[in-house]
Design a protein around this motif. Structure first.
Motif, PDB file in Angstrom:
ATOM      1  N   ILE A   4       0.877  -1.164   0.000  1.00 60.57           N
ATOM      2  CA  ILE A   4       0.000   0.000   0.000  1.00 60.57           C
ATOM      3  C   ILE A   4       0.917   1.217   0.000  1.00 60.57           C
ATOM      4  N   ALA A   5       0.634   2.196  -0.846  1.00 61.34           N
ATOM      5  CA  ALA A   5       1.388   3.445  -0.848  1.00 61.34           C
ATOM      6  C   ALA A   5       0.415   4.600  -0.695  1.00 61.34           C
ATOM      7  N   LEU A   6       0.771   5.575   0.135  1.00 62.56           N
ATOM      8  CA  LEU A   6      -0.092   6.736   0.304  1.00 62.56           C
ATOM      9  C   LEU A   6       0.730   7.998   0.500  1.00 62.56           C
ATOM     10  N   ASP A   7       0.246   9.078  -0.105  1.00 66.03           N
ATOM     11  CA  ASP A   7       0.897  10.376   0.062  1.00 66.03           C
ATOM     12  C   ASP A   7      -0.162  11.432   0.339  1.00 66.03           C
ATOM     13  N   THR A   8       0.059  12.204   1.406  1.00 70.79           N
ATOM     14  CA  THR A   8      -0.867  13.268   1.800  1.00 70.79           C
ATOM     15  C   THR A   8      -0.103  14.565   2.020  1.00 70.79           C
ATOM     16  N   SER A   9       1.022  14.736   1.335  1.00 68.05           N
ATOM     17  CA  SER A   9       1.916  15.863   1.584  1.00 68.05           C
ATOM     18  C   SER A   9       1.475  17.159   0.912  1.00 68.05           C
ATOM     19  N   THR A  10       0.553  17.073  -0.049  1.00 73.11           N
ATOM     20  CA  THR A  10       0.064  18.248  -0.761  1.00 73.11           C
ATOM     21  C   THR A  10      -1.458  18.305  -0.640  1.00 73.11           C
ATOM     22  N   GLU A  11      -2.093  19.130  -1.447  1.00 72.16           N
ATOM     23  CA  GLU A  11      -3.555  19.189  -1.424  1.00 72.16           C
ATOM     24  C   GLU A  11      -4.181  18.018  -2.165  1.00 72.16           C
ATOM     25  N   TYR A  12      -3.355  17.134  -2.680  1.00 71.01           N
ATOM     26  CA  TYR A  12      -3.837  15.935  -3.362  1.00 71.01           C
ATOM     27  C   TYR A  12      -3.713  14.721  -2.450  1.00 71.01           C
ATOM     28  N   LEU A  13      -4.608  13.787  -2.625  1.00 65.22           N
ATOM     29  CA  LEU A  13      -4.536  12.492  -1.962  1.00 65.22           C
ATOM     30  C   LEU A  13      -4.160  11.463  -3.020  1.00 65.22           C
ATOM     31  N   PRO A  52      -7.522  -8.397   1.725  1.00 63.38           N
ATOM     32  CA  PRO A  52      -7.549  -7.706   3.011  1.00 63.38           C
ATOM     33  C   PRO A  52      -6.235  -6.987   3.283  1.00 63.38           C
ATOM     34  N   LEU A  53      -6.288  -6.053   4.209  1.00 62.18           N
ATOM     35  CA  LEU A  53      -5.087  -5.321   4.613  1.00 62.18           C
ATOM     36  C   LEU A  53      -3.975  -6.267   5.056  1.00 62.18           C
ATOM     37  N   ALA A  54      -4.332  -7.352   5.711  1.00 58.80           N
ATOM     38  CA  ALA A  54      -3.332  -8.283   6.242  1.00 58.80           C
ATOM     39  C   ALA A  54      -2.466  -8.920   5.157  1.00 58.80           C
ATOM     40  N   ASP A  55      -2.907  -8.848   3.889  1.00 56.91           N
ATOM     41  CA  ASP A  55      -2.143  -9.472   2.808  1.00 56.91           C
ATOM     42  C   ASP A  55      -0.980  -8.623   2.312  1.00 56.91           C
ATOM     43  N   VAL A  56      -0.861  -7.387   2.789  1.00 54.28           N
ATOM     44  CA  VAL A  56       0.247  -6.551   2.330  1.00 54.28           C
ATOM     45  C   VAL A  56       1.544  -6.976   3.032  1.00 54.28           C
ATOM     46  N   ASP A  57       2.661  -6.708   2.361  1.00 55.34           N
ATOM     47  CA  ASP A  57       3.967  -6.982   2.957  1.00 55.34           C
ATOM     48  C   ASP A  57       4.526  -5.765   3.677  1.00 55.34           C
ATOM     49  N   ALA A  58       4.139  -4.568   3.224  1.00 54.19           N
ATOM     50  CA  ALA A  58       4.618  -3.334   3.850  1.00 54.19           C
ATOM     51  C   ALA A  58       3.722  -2.183   3.402  1.00 54.19           C
ATOM     52  N   ILE A  59       3.854  -1.064   4.099  1.00 51.34           N
ATOM     53  CA  ILE A  59       3.086   0.142   3.780  1.00 51.34           C
ATOM     54  C   ILE A  59       4.068   1.269   3.492  1.00 51.34           C
ATOM     55  N   VAL A  60       3.894   1.896   2.343  1.00 49.91           N
ATOM     56  CA  VAL A  60       4.770   2.972   1.892  1.00 49.91           C
ATOM     57  C   VAL A  60       4.083   4.307   2.155  1.00 49.91           C
ATOM     58  N   PHE A  61       4.829   5.286   2.683  1.00 53.10           N
ATOM     59  CA  PHE A  61       4.220   6.587   2.953  1.00 53.10           C
ATOM     60  C   PHE A  61       5.170   7.708   2.541  1.00 53.10           C
ATOM     61  N   GLY A  62       4.586   8.856   2.203  1.00 54.34           N
ATOM     62  CA  GLY A  62       5.373  10.031   1.847  1.00 54.34           C
ATOM     63  C   GLY A  62       5.919  10.698   3.093  1.00 54.34           C
ATOM     64  N   GLN A  63       7.255  10.786   3.182  1.00 54.16           N
ATOM     65  CA  GLN A  63       7.903  11.325   4.375  1.00 54.16           C
ATOM     66  C   GLN A  63       7.899  12.847   4.434  1.00 54.16           C
ATOM     67  N   GLY A  70      -0.669  17.642   6.642  1.00 55.38           N
ATOM     68  CA  GLY A  70      -0.809  16.496   5.750  1.00 55.38           C
ATOM     69  C   GLY A  70       0.198  15.406   6.042  1.00 55.38           C
ATOM     70  N   LEU A  71       1.447  15.790   6.293  1.00 52.50           N
ATOM     71  CA  LEU A  71       2.476  14.796   6.587  1.00 52.50           C
ATOM     72  C   LEU A  71       2.164  14.035   7.868  1.00 52.50           C
ATOM     73  N   ARG A  72       1.732  14.750   8.884  1.00 56.87           N
ATOM     74  CA  ARG A  72       1.419  14.079  10.157  1.00 56.87           C
ATOM     75  C   ARG A  72       0.234  13.138  10.000  1.00 56.87           C
TER      76      ARG A  72
END
Length: 222
Positions: A4-13, A52-63, A70-72
């Motif tokens: 799973i990858a997610l970025d919330t660092s800007t006004e975009y999701l 399901p969420l449990a099937d992921v190996d890791a979660i990627v996030f924008g630092q 947004g970062l927090r």
């Protein structure tokens, strides 16, 4: 890896999920509504994937760098998800994720940092170097490197178009101000092995600035 990858660092999701090589993604302007929009949108993508969420190996996030709030939000959600399914995190700088959306040898990633400044970094893919270090810059003080031909990307080239064009001169070959950090790009970067897997309690953010807004006196001086 299933990610799973997610970025919330800007006004975009920007969110993407990948299971067994199949990717489902979402990228939209949400303004300041990341807290309300992220988990429901992630649930939709997981439902589309039928996993399901449990099937992921890791979660990627924008630092980061990017919006403090947004970062927090993004880091906190990534930590909560990782704790809930006992998985690790992969933190990726948002300027890396922004640059990765551009197909060019030399990319200058630049995000508007407000307060008259930009977050920027220059990437030379020909040798894997970073001639312009990731940092917080005044637009008229961004390093100029003779012989470079940058493709500029990101909101900094919208908010400070004239100043950056004047500063960079003929080292600026083209500009794509509408580019944003992308969860799809983050999936590809996570595969590179350059970014370590860390337990959720060790997640770190790259603020690059320790100040949220100008004081009244600073605004009056400007």
């Amino acid at each position: 890896m299933n990610l799973i990858a997610l970025d919330t660092s800007t006004e975009y999701l920007s969110i993407a999920v990948r299971f067994d090589g199949v990717v489902h993604a979402h990228h939209s302007h949400v303004g300041q509504k990341h807290a309300e929009a992220t988990l429901p949108q992630l649930a939709e993508l997981l439902a589309e994937a039928g996993r399901p969420l449990a099937d992921v190996d890791a979660i990627v996030f924008g630092q980061g760098p990017g919006s403090f709030t947004g970062l927090r939000i993004g880091c906190g959600l990534a930590q909560g998800l990782a704790f809930s399914c006992a998985k690790s995190l992969i933190g990726i700088p948002t300027l890396d994720a922004l640059a990765a959306t551009v197909d060019a040898p030399c990319v200058l990633a630049c995000l508007d940092a407000r307060m008259g400044e930009v977050y920027a970094a220059g990437y030379d893919r020909r040798d894997g170097s970073q001639p312009i270090p990731m940092g917080l810059y005044a637009p008229d003080a961004l390093p100029v490197i003779d012989g470079m031909r940058w493709v500029g990307a990101g909101s900094g080239f919208d908010a400070h178009a004239e100043t950056l064009a004047s500063r960079l001169g003929n080292t600026l070959a083209a500009v794509e101000p509408g580019r944003q950090p992308s969860a799809l790009a983050m999936l590809a970067l996570a595969d590179s092995g350059r970014y370590p897997l860390v337990p959720p309690e060790r997640a770190e953010l790259l603020y690059l600035r320790n100040k949220v807004a100008l004081t009244t006196r600073e605004r009056e001086a400007q």
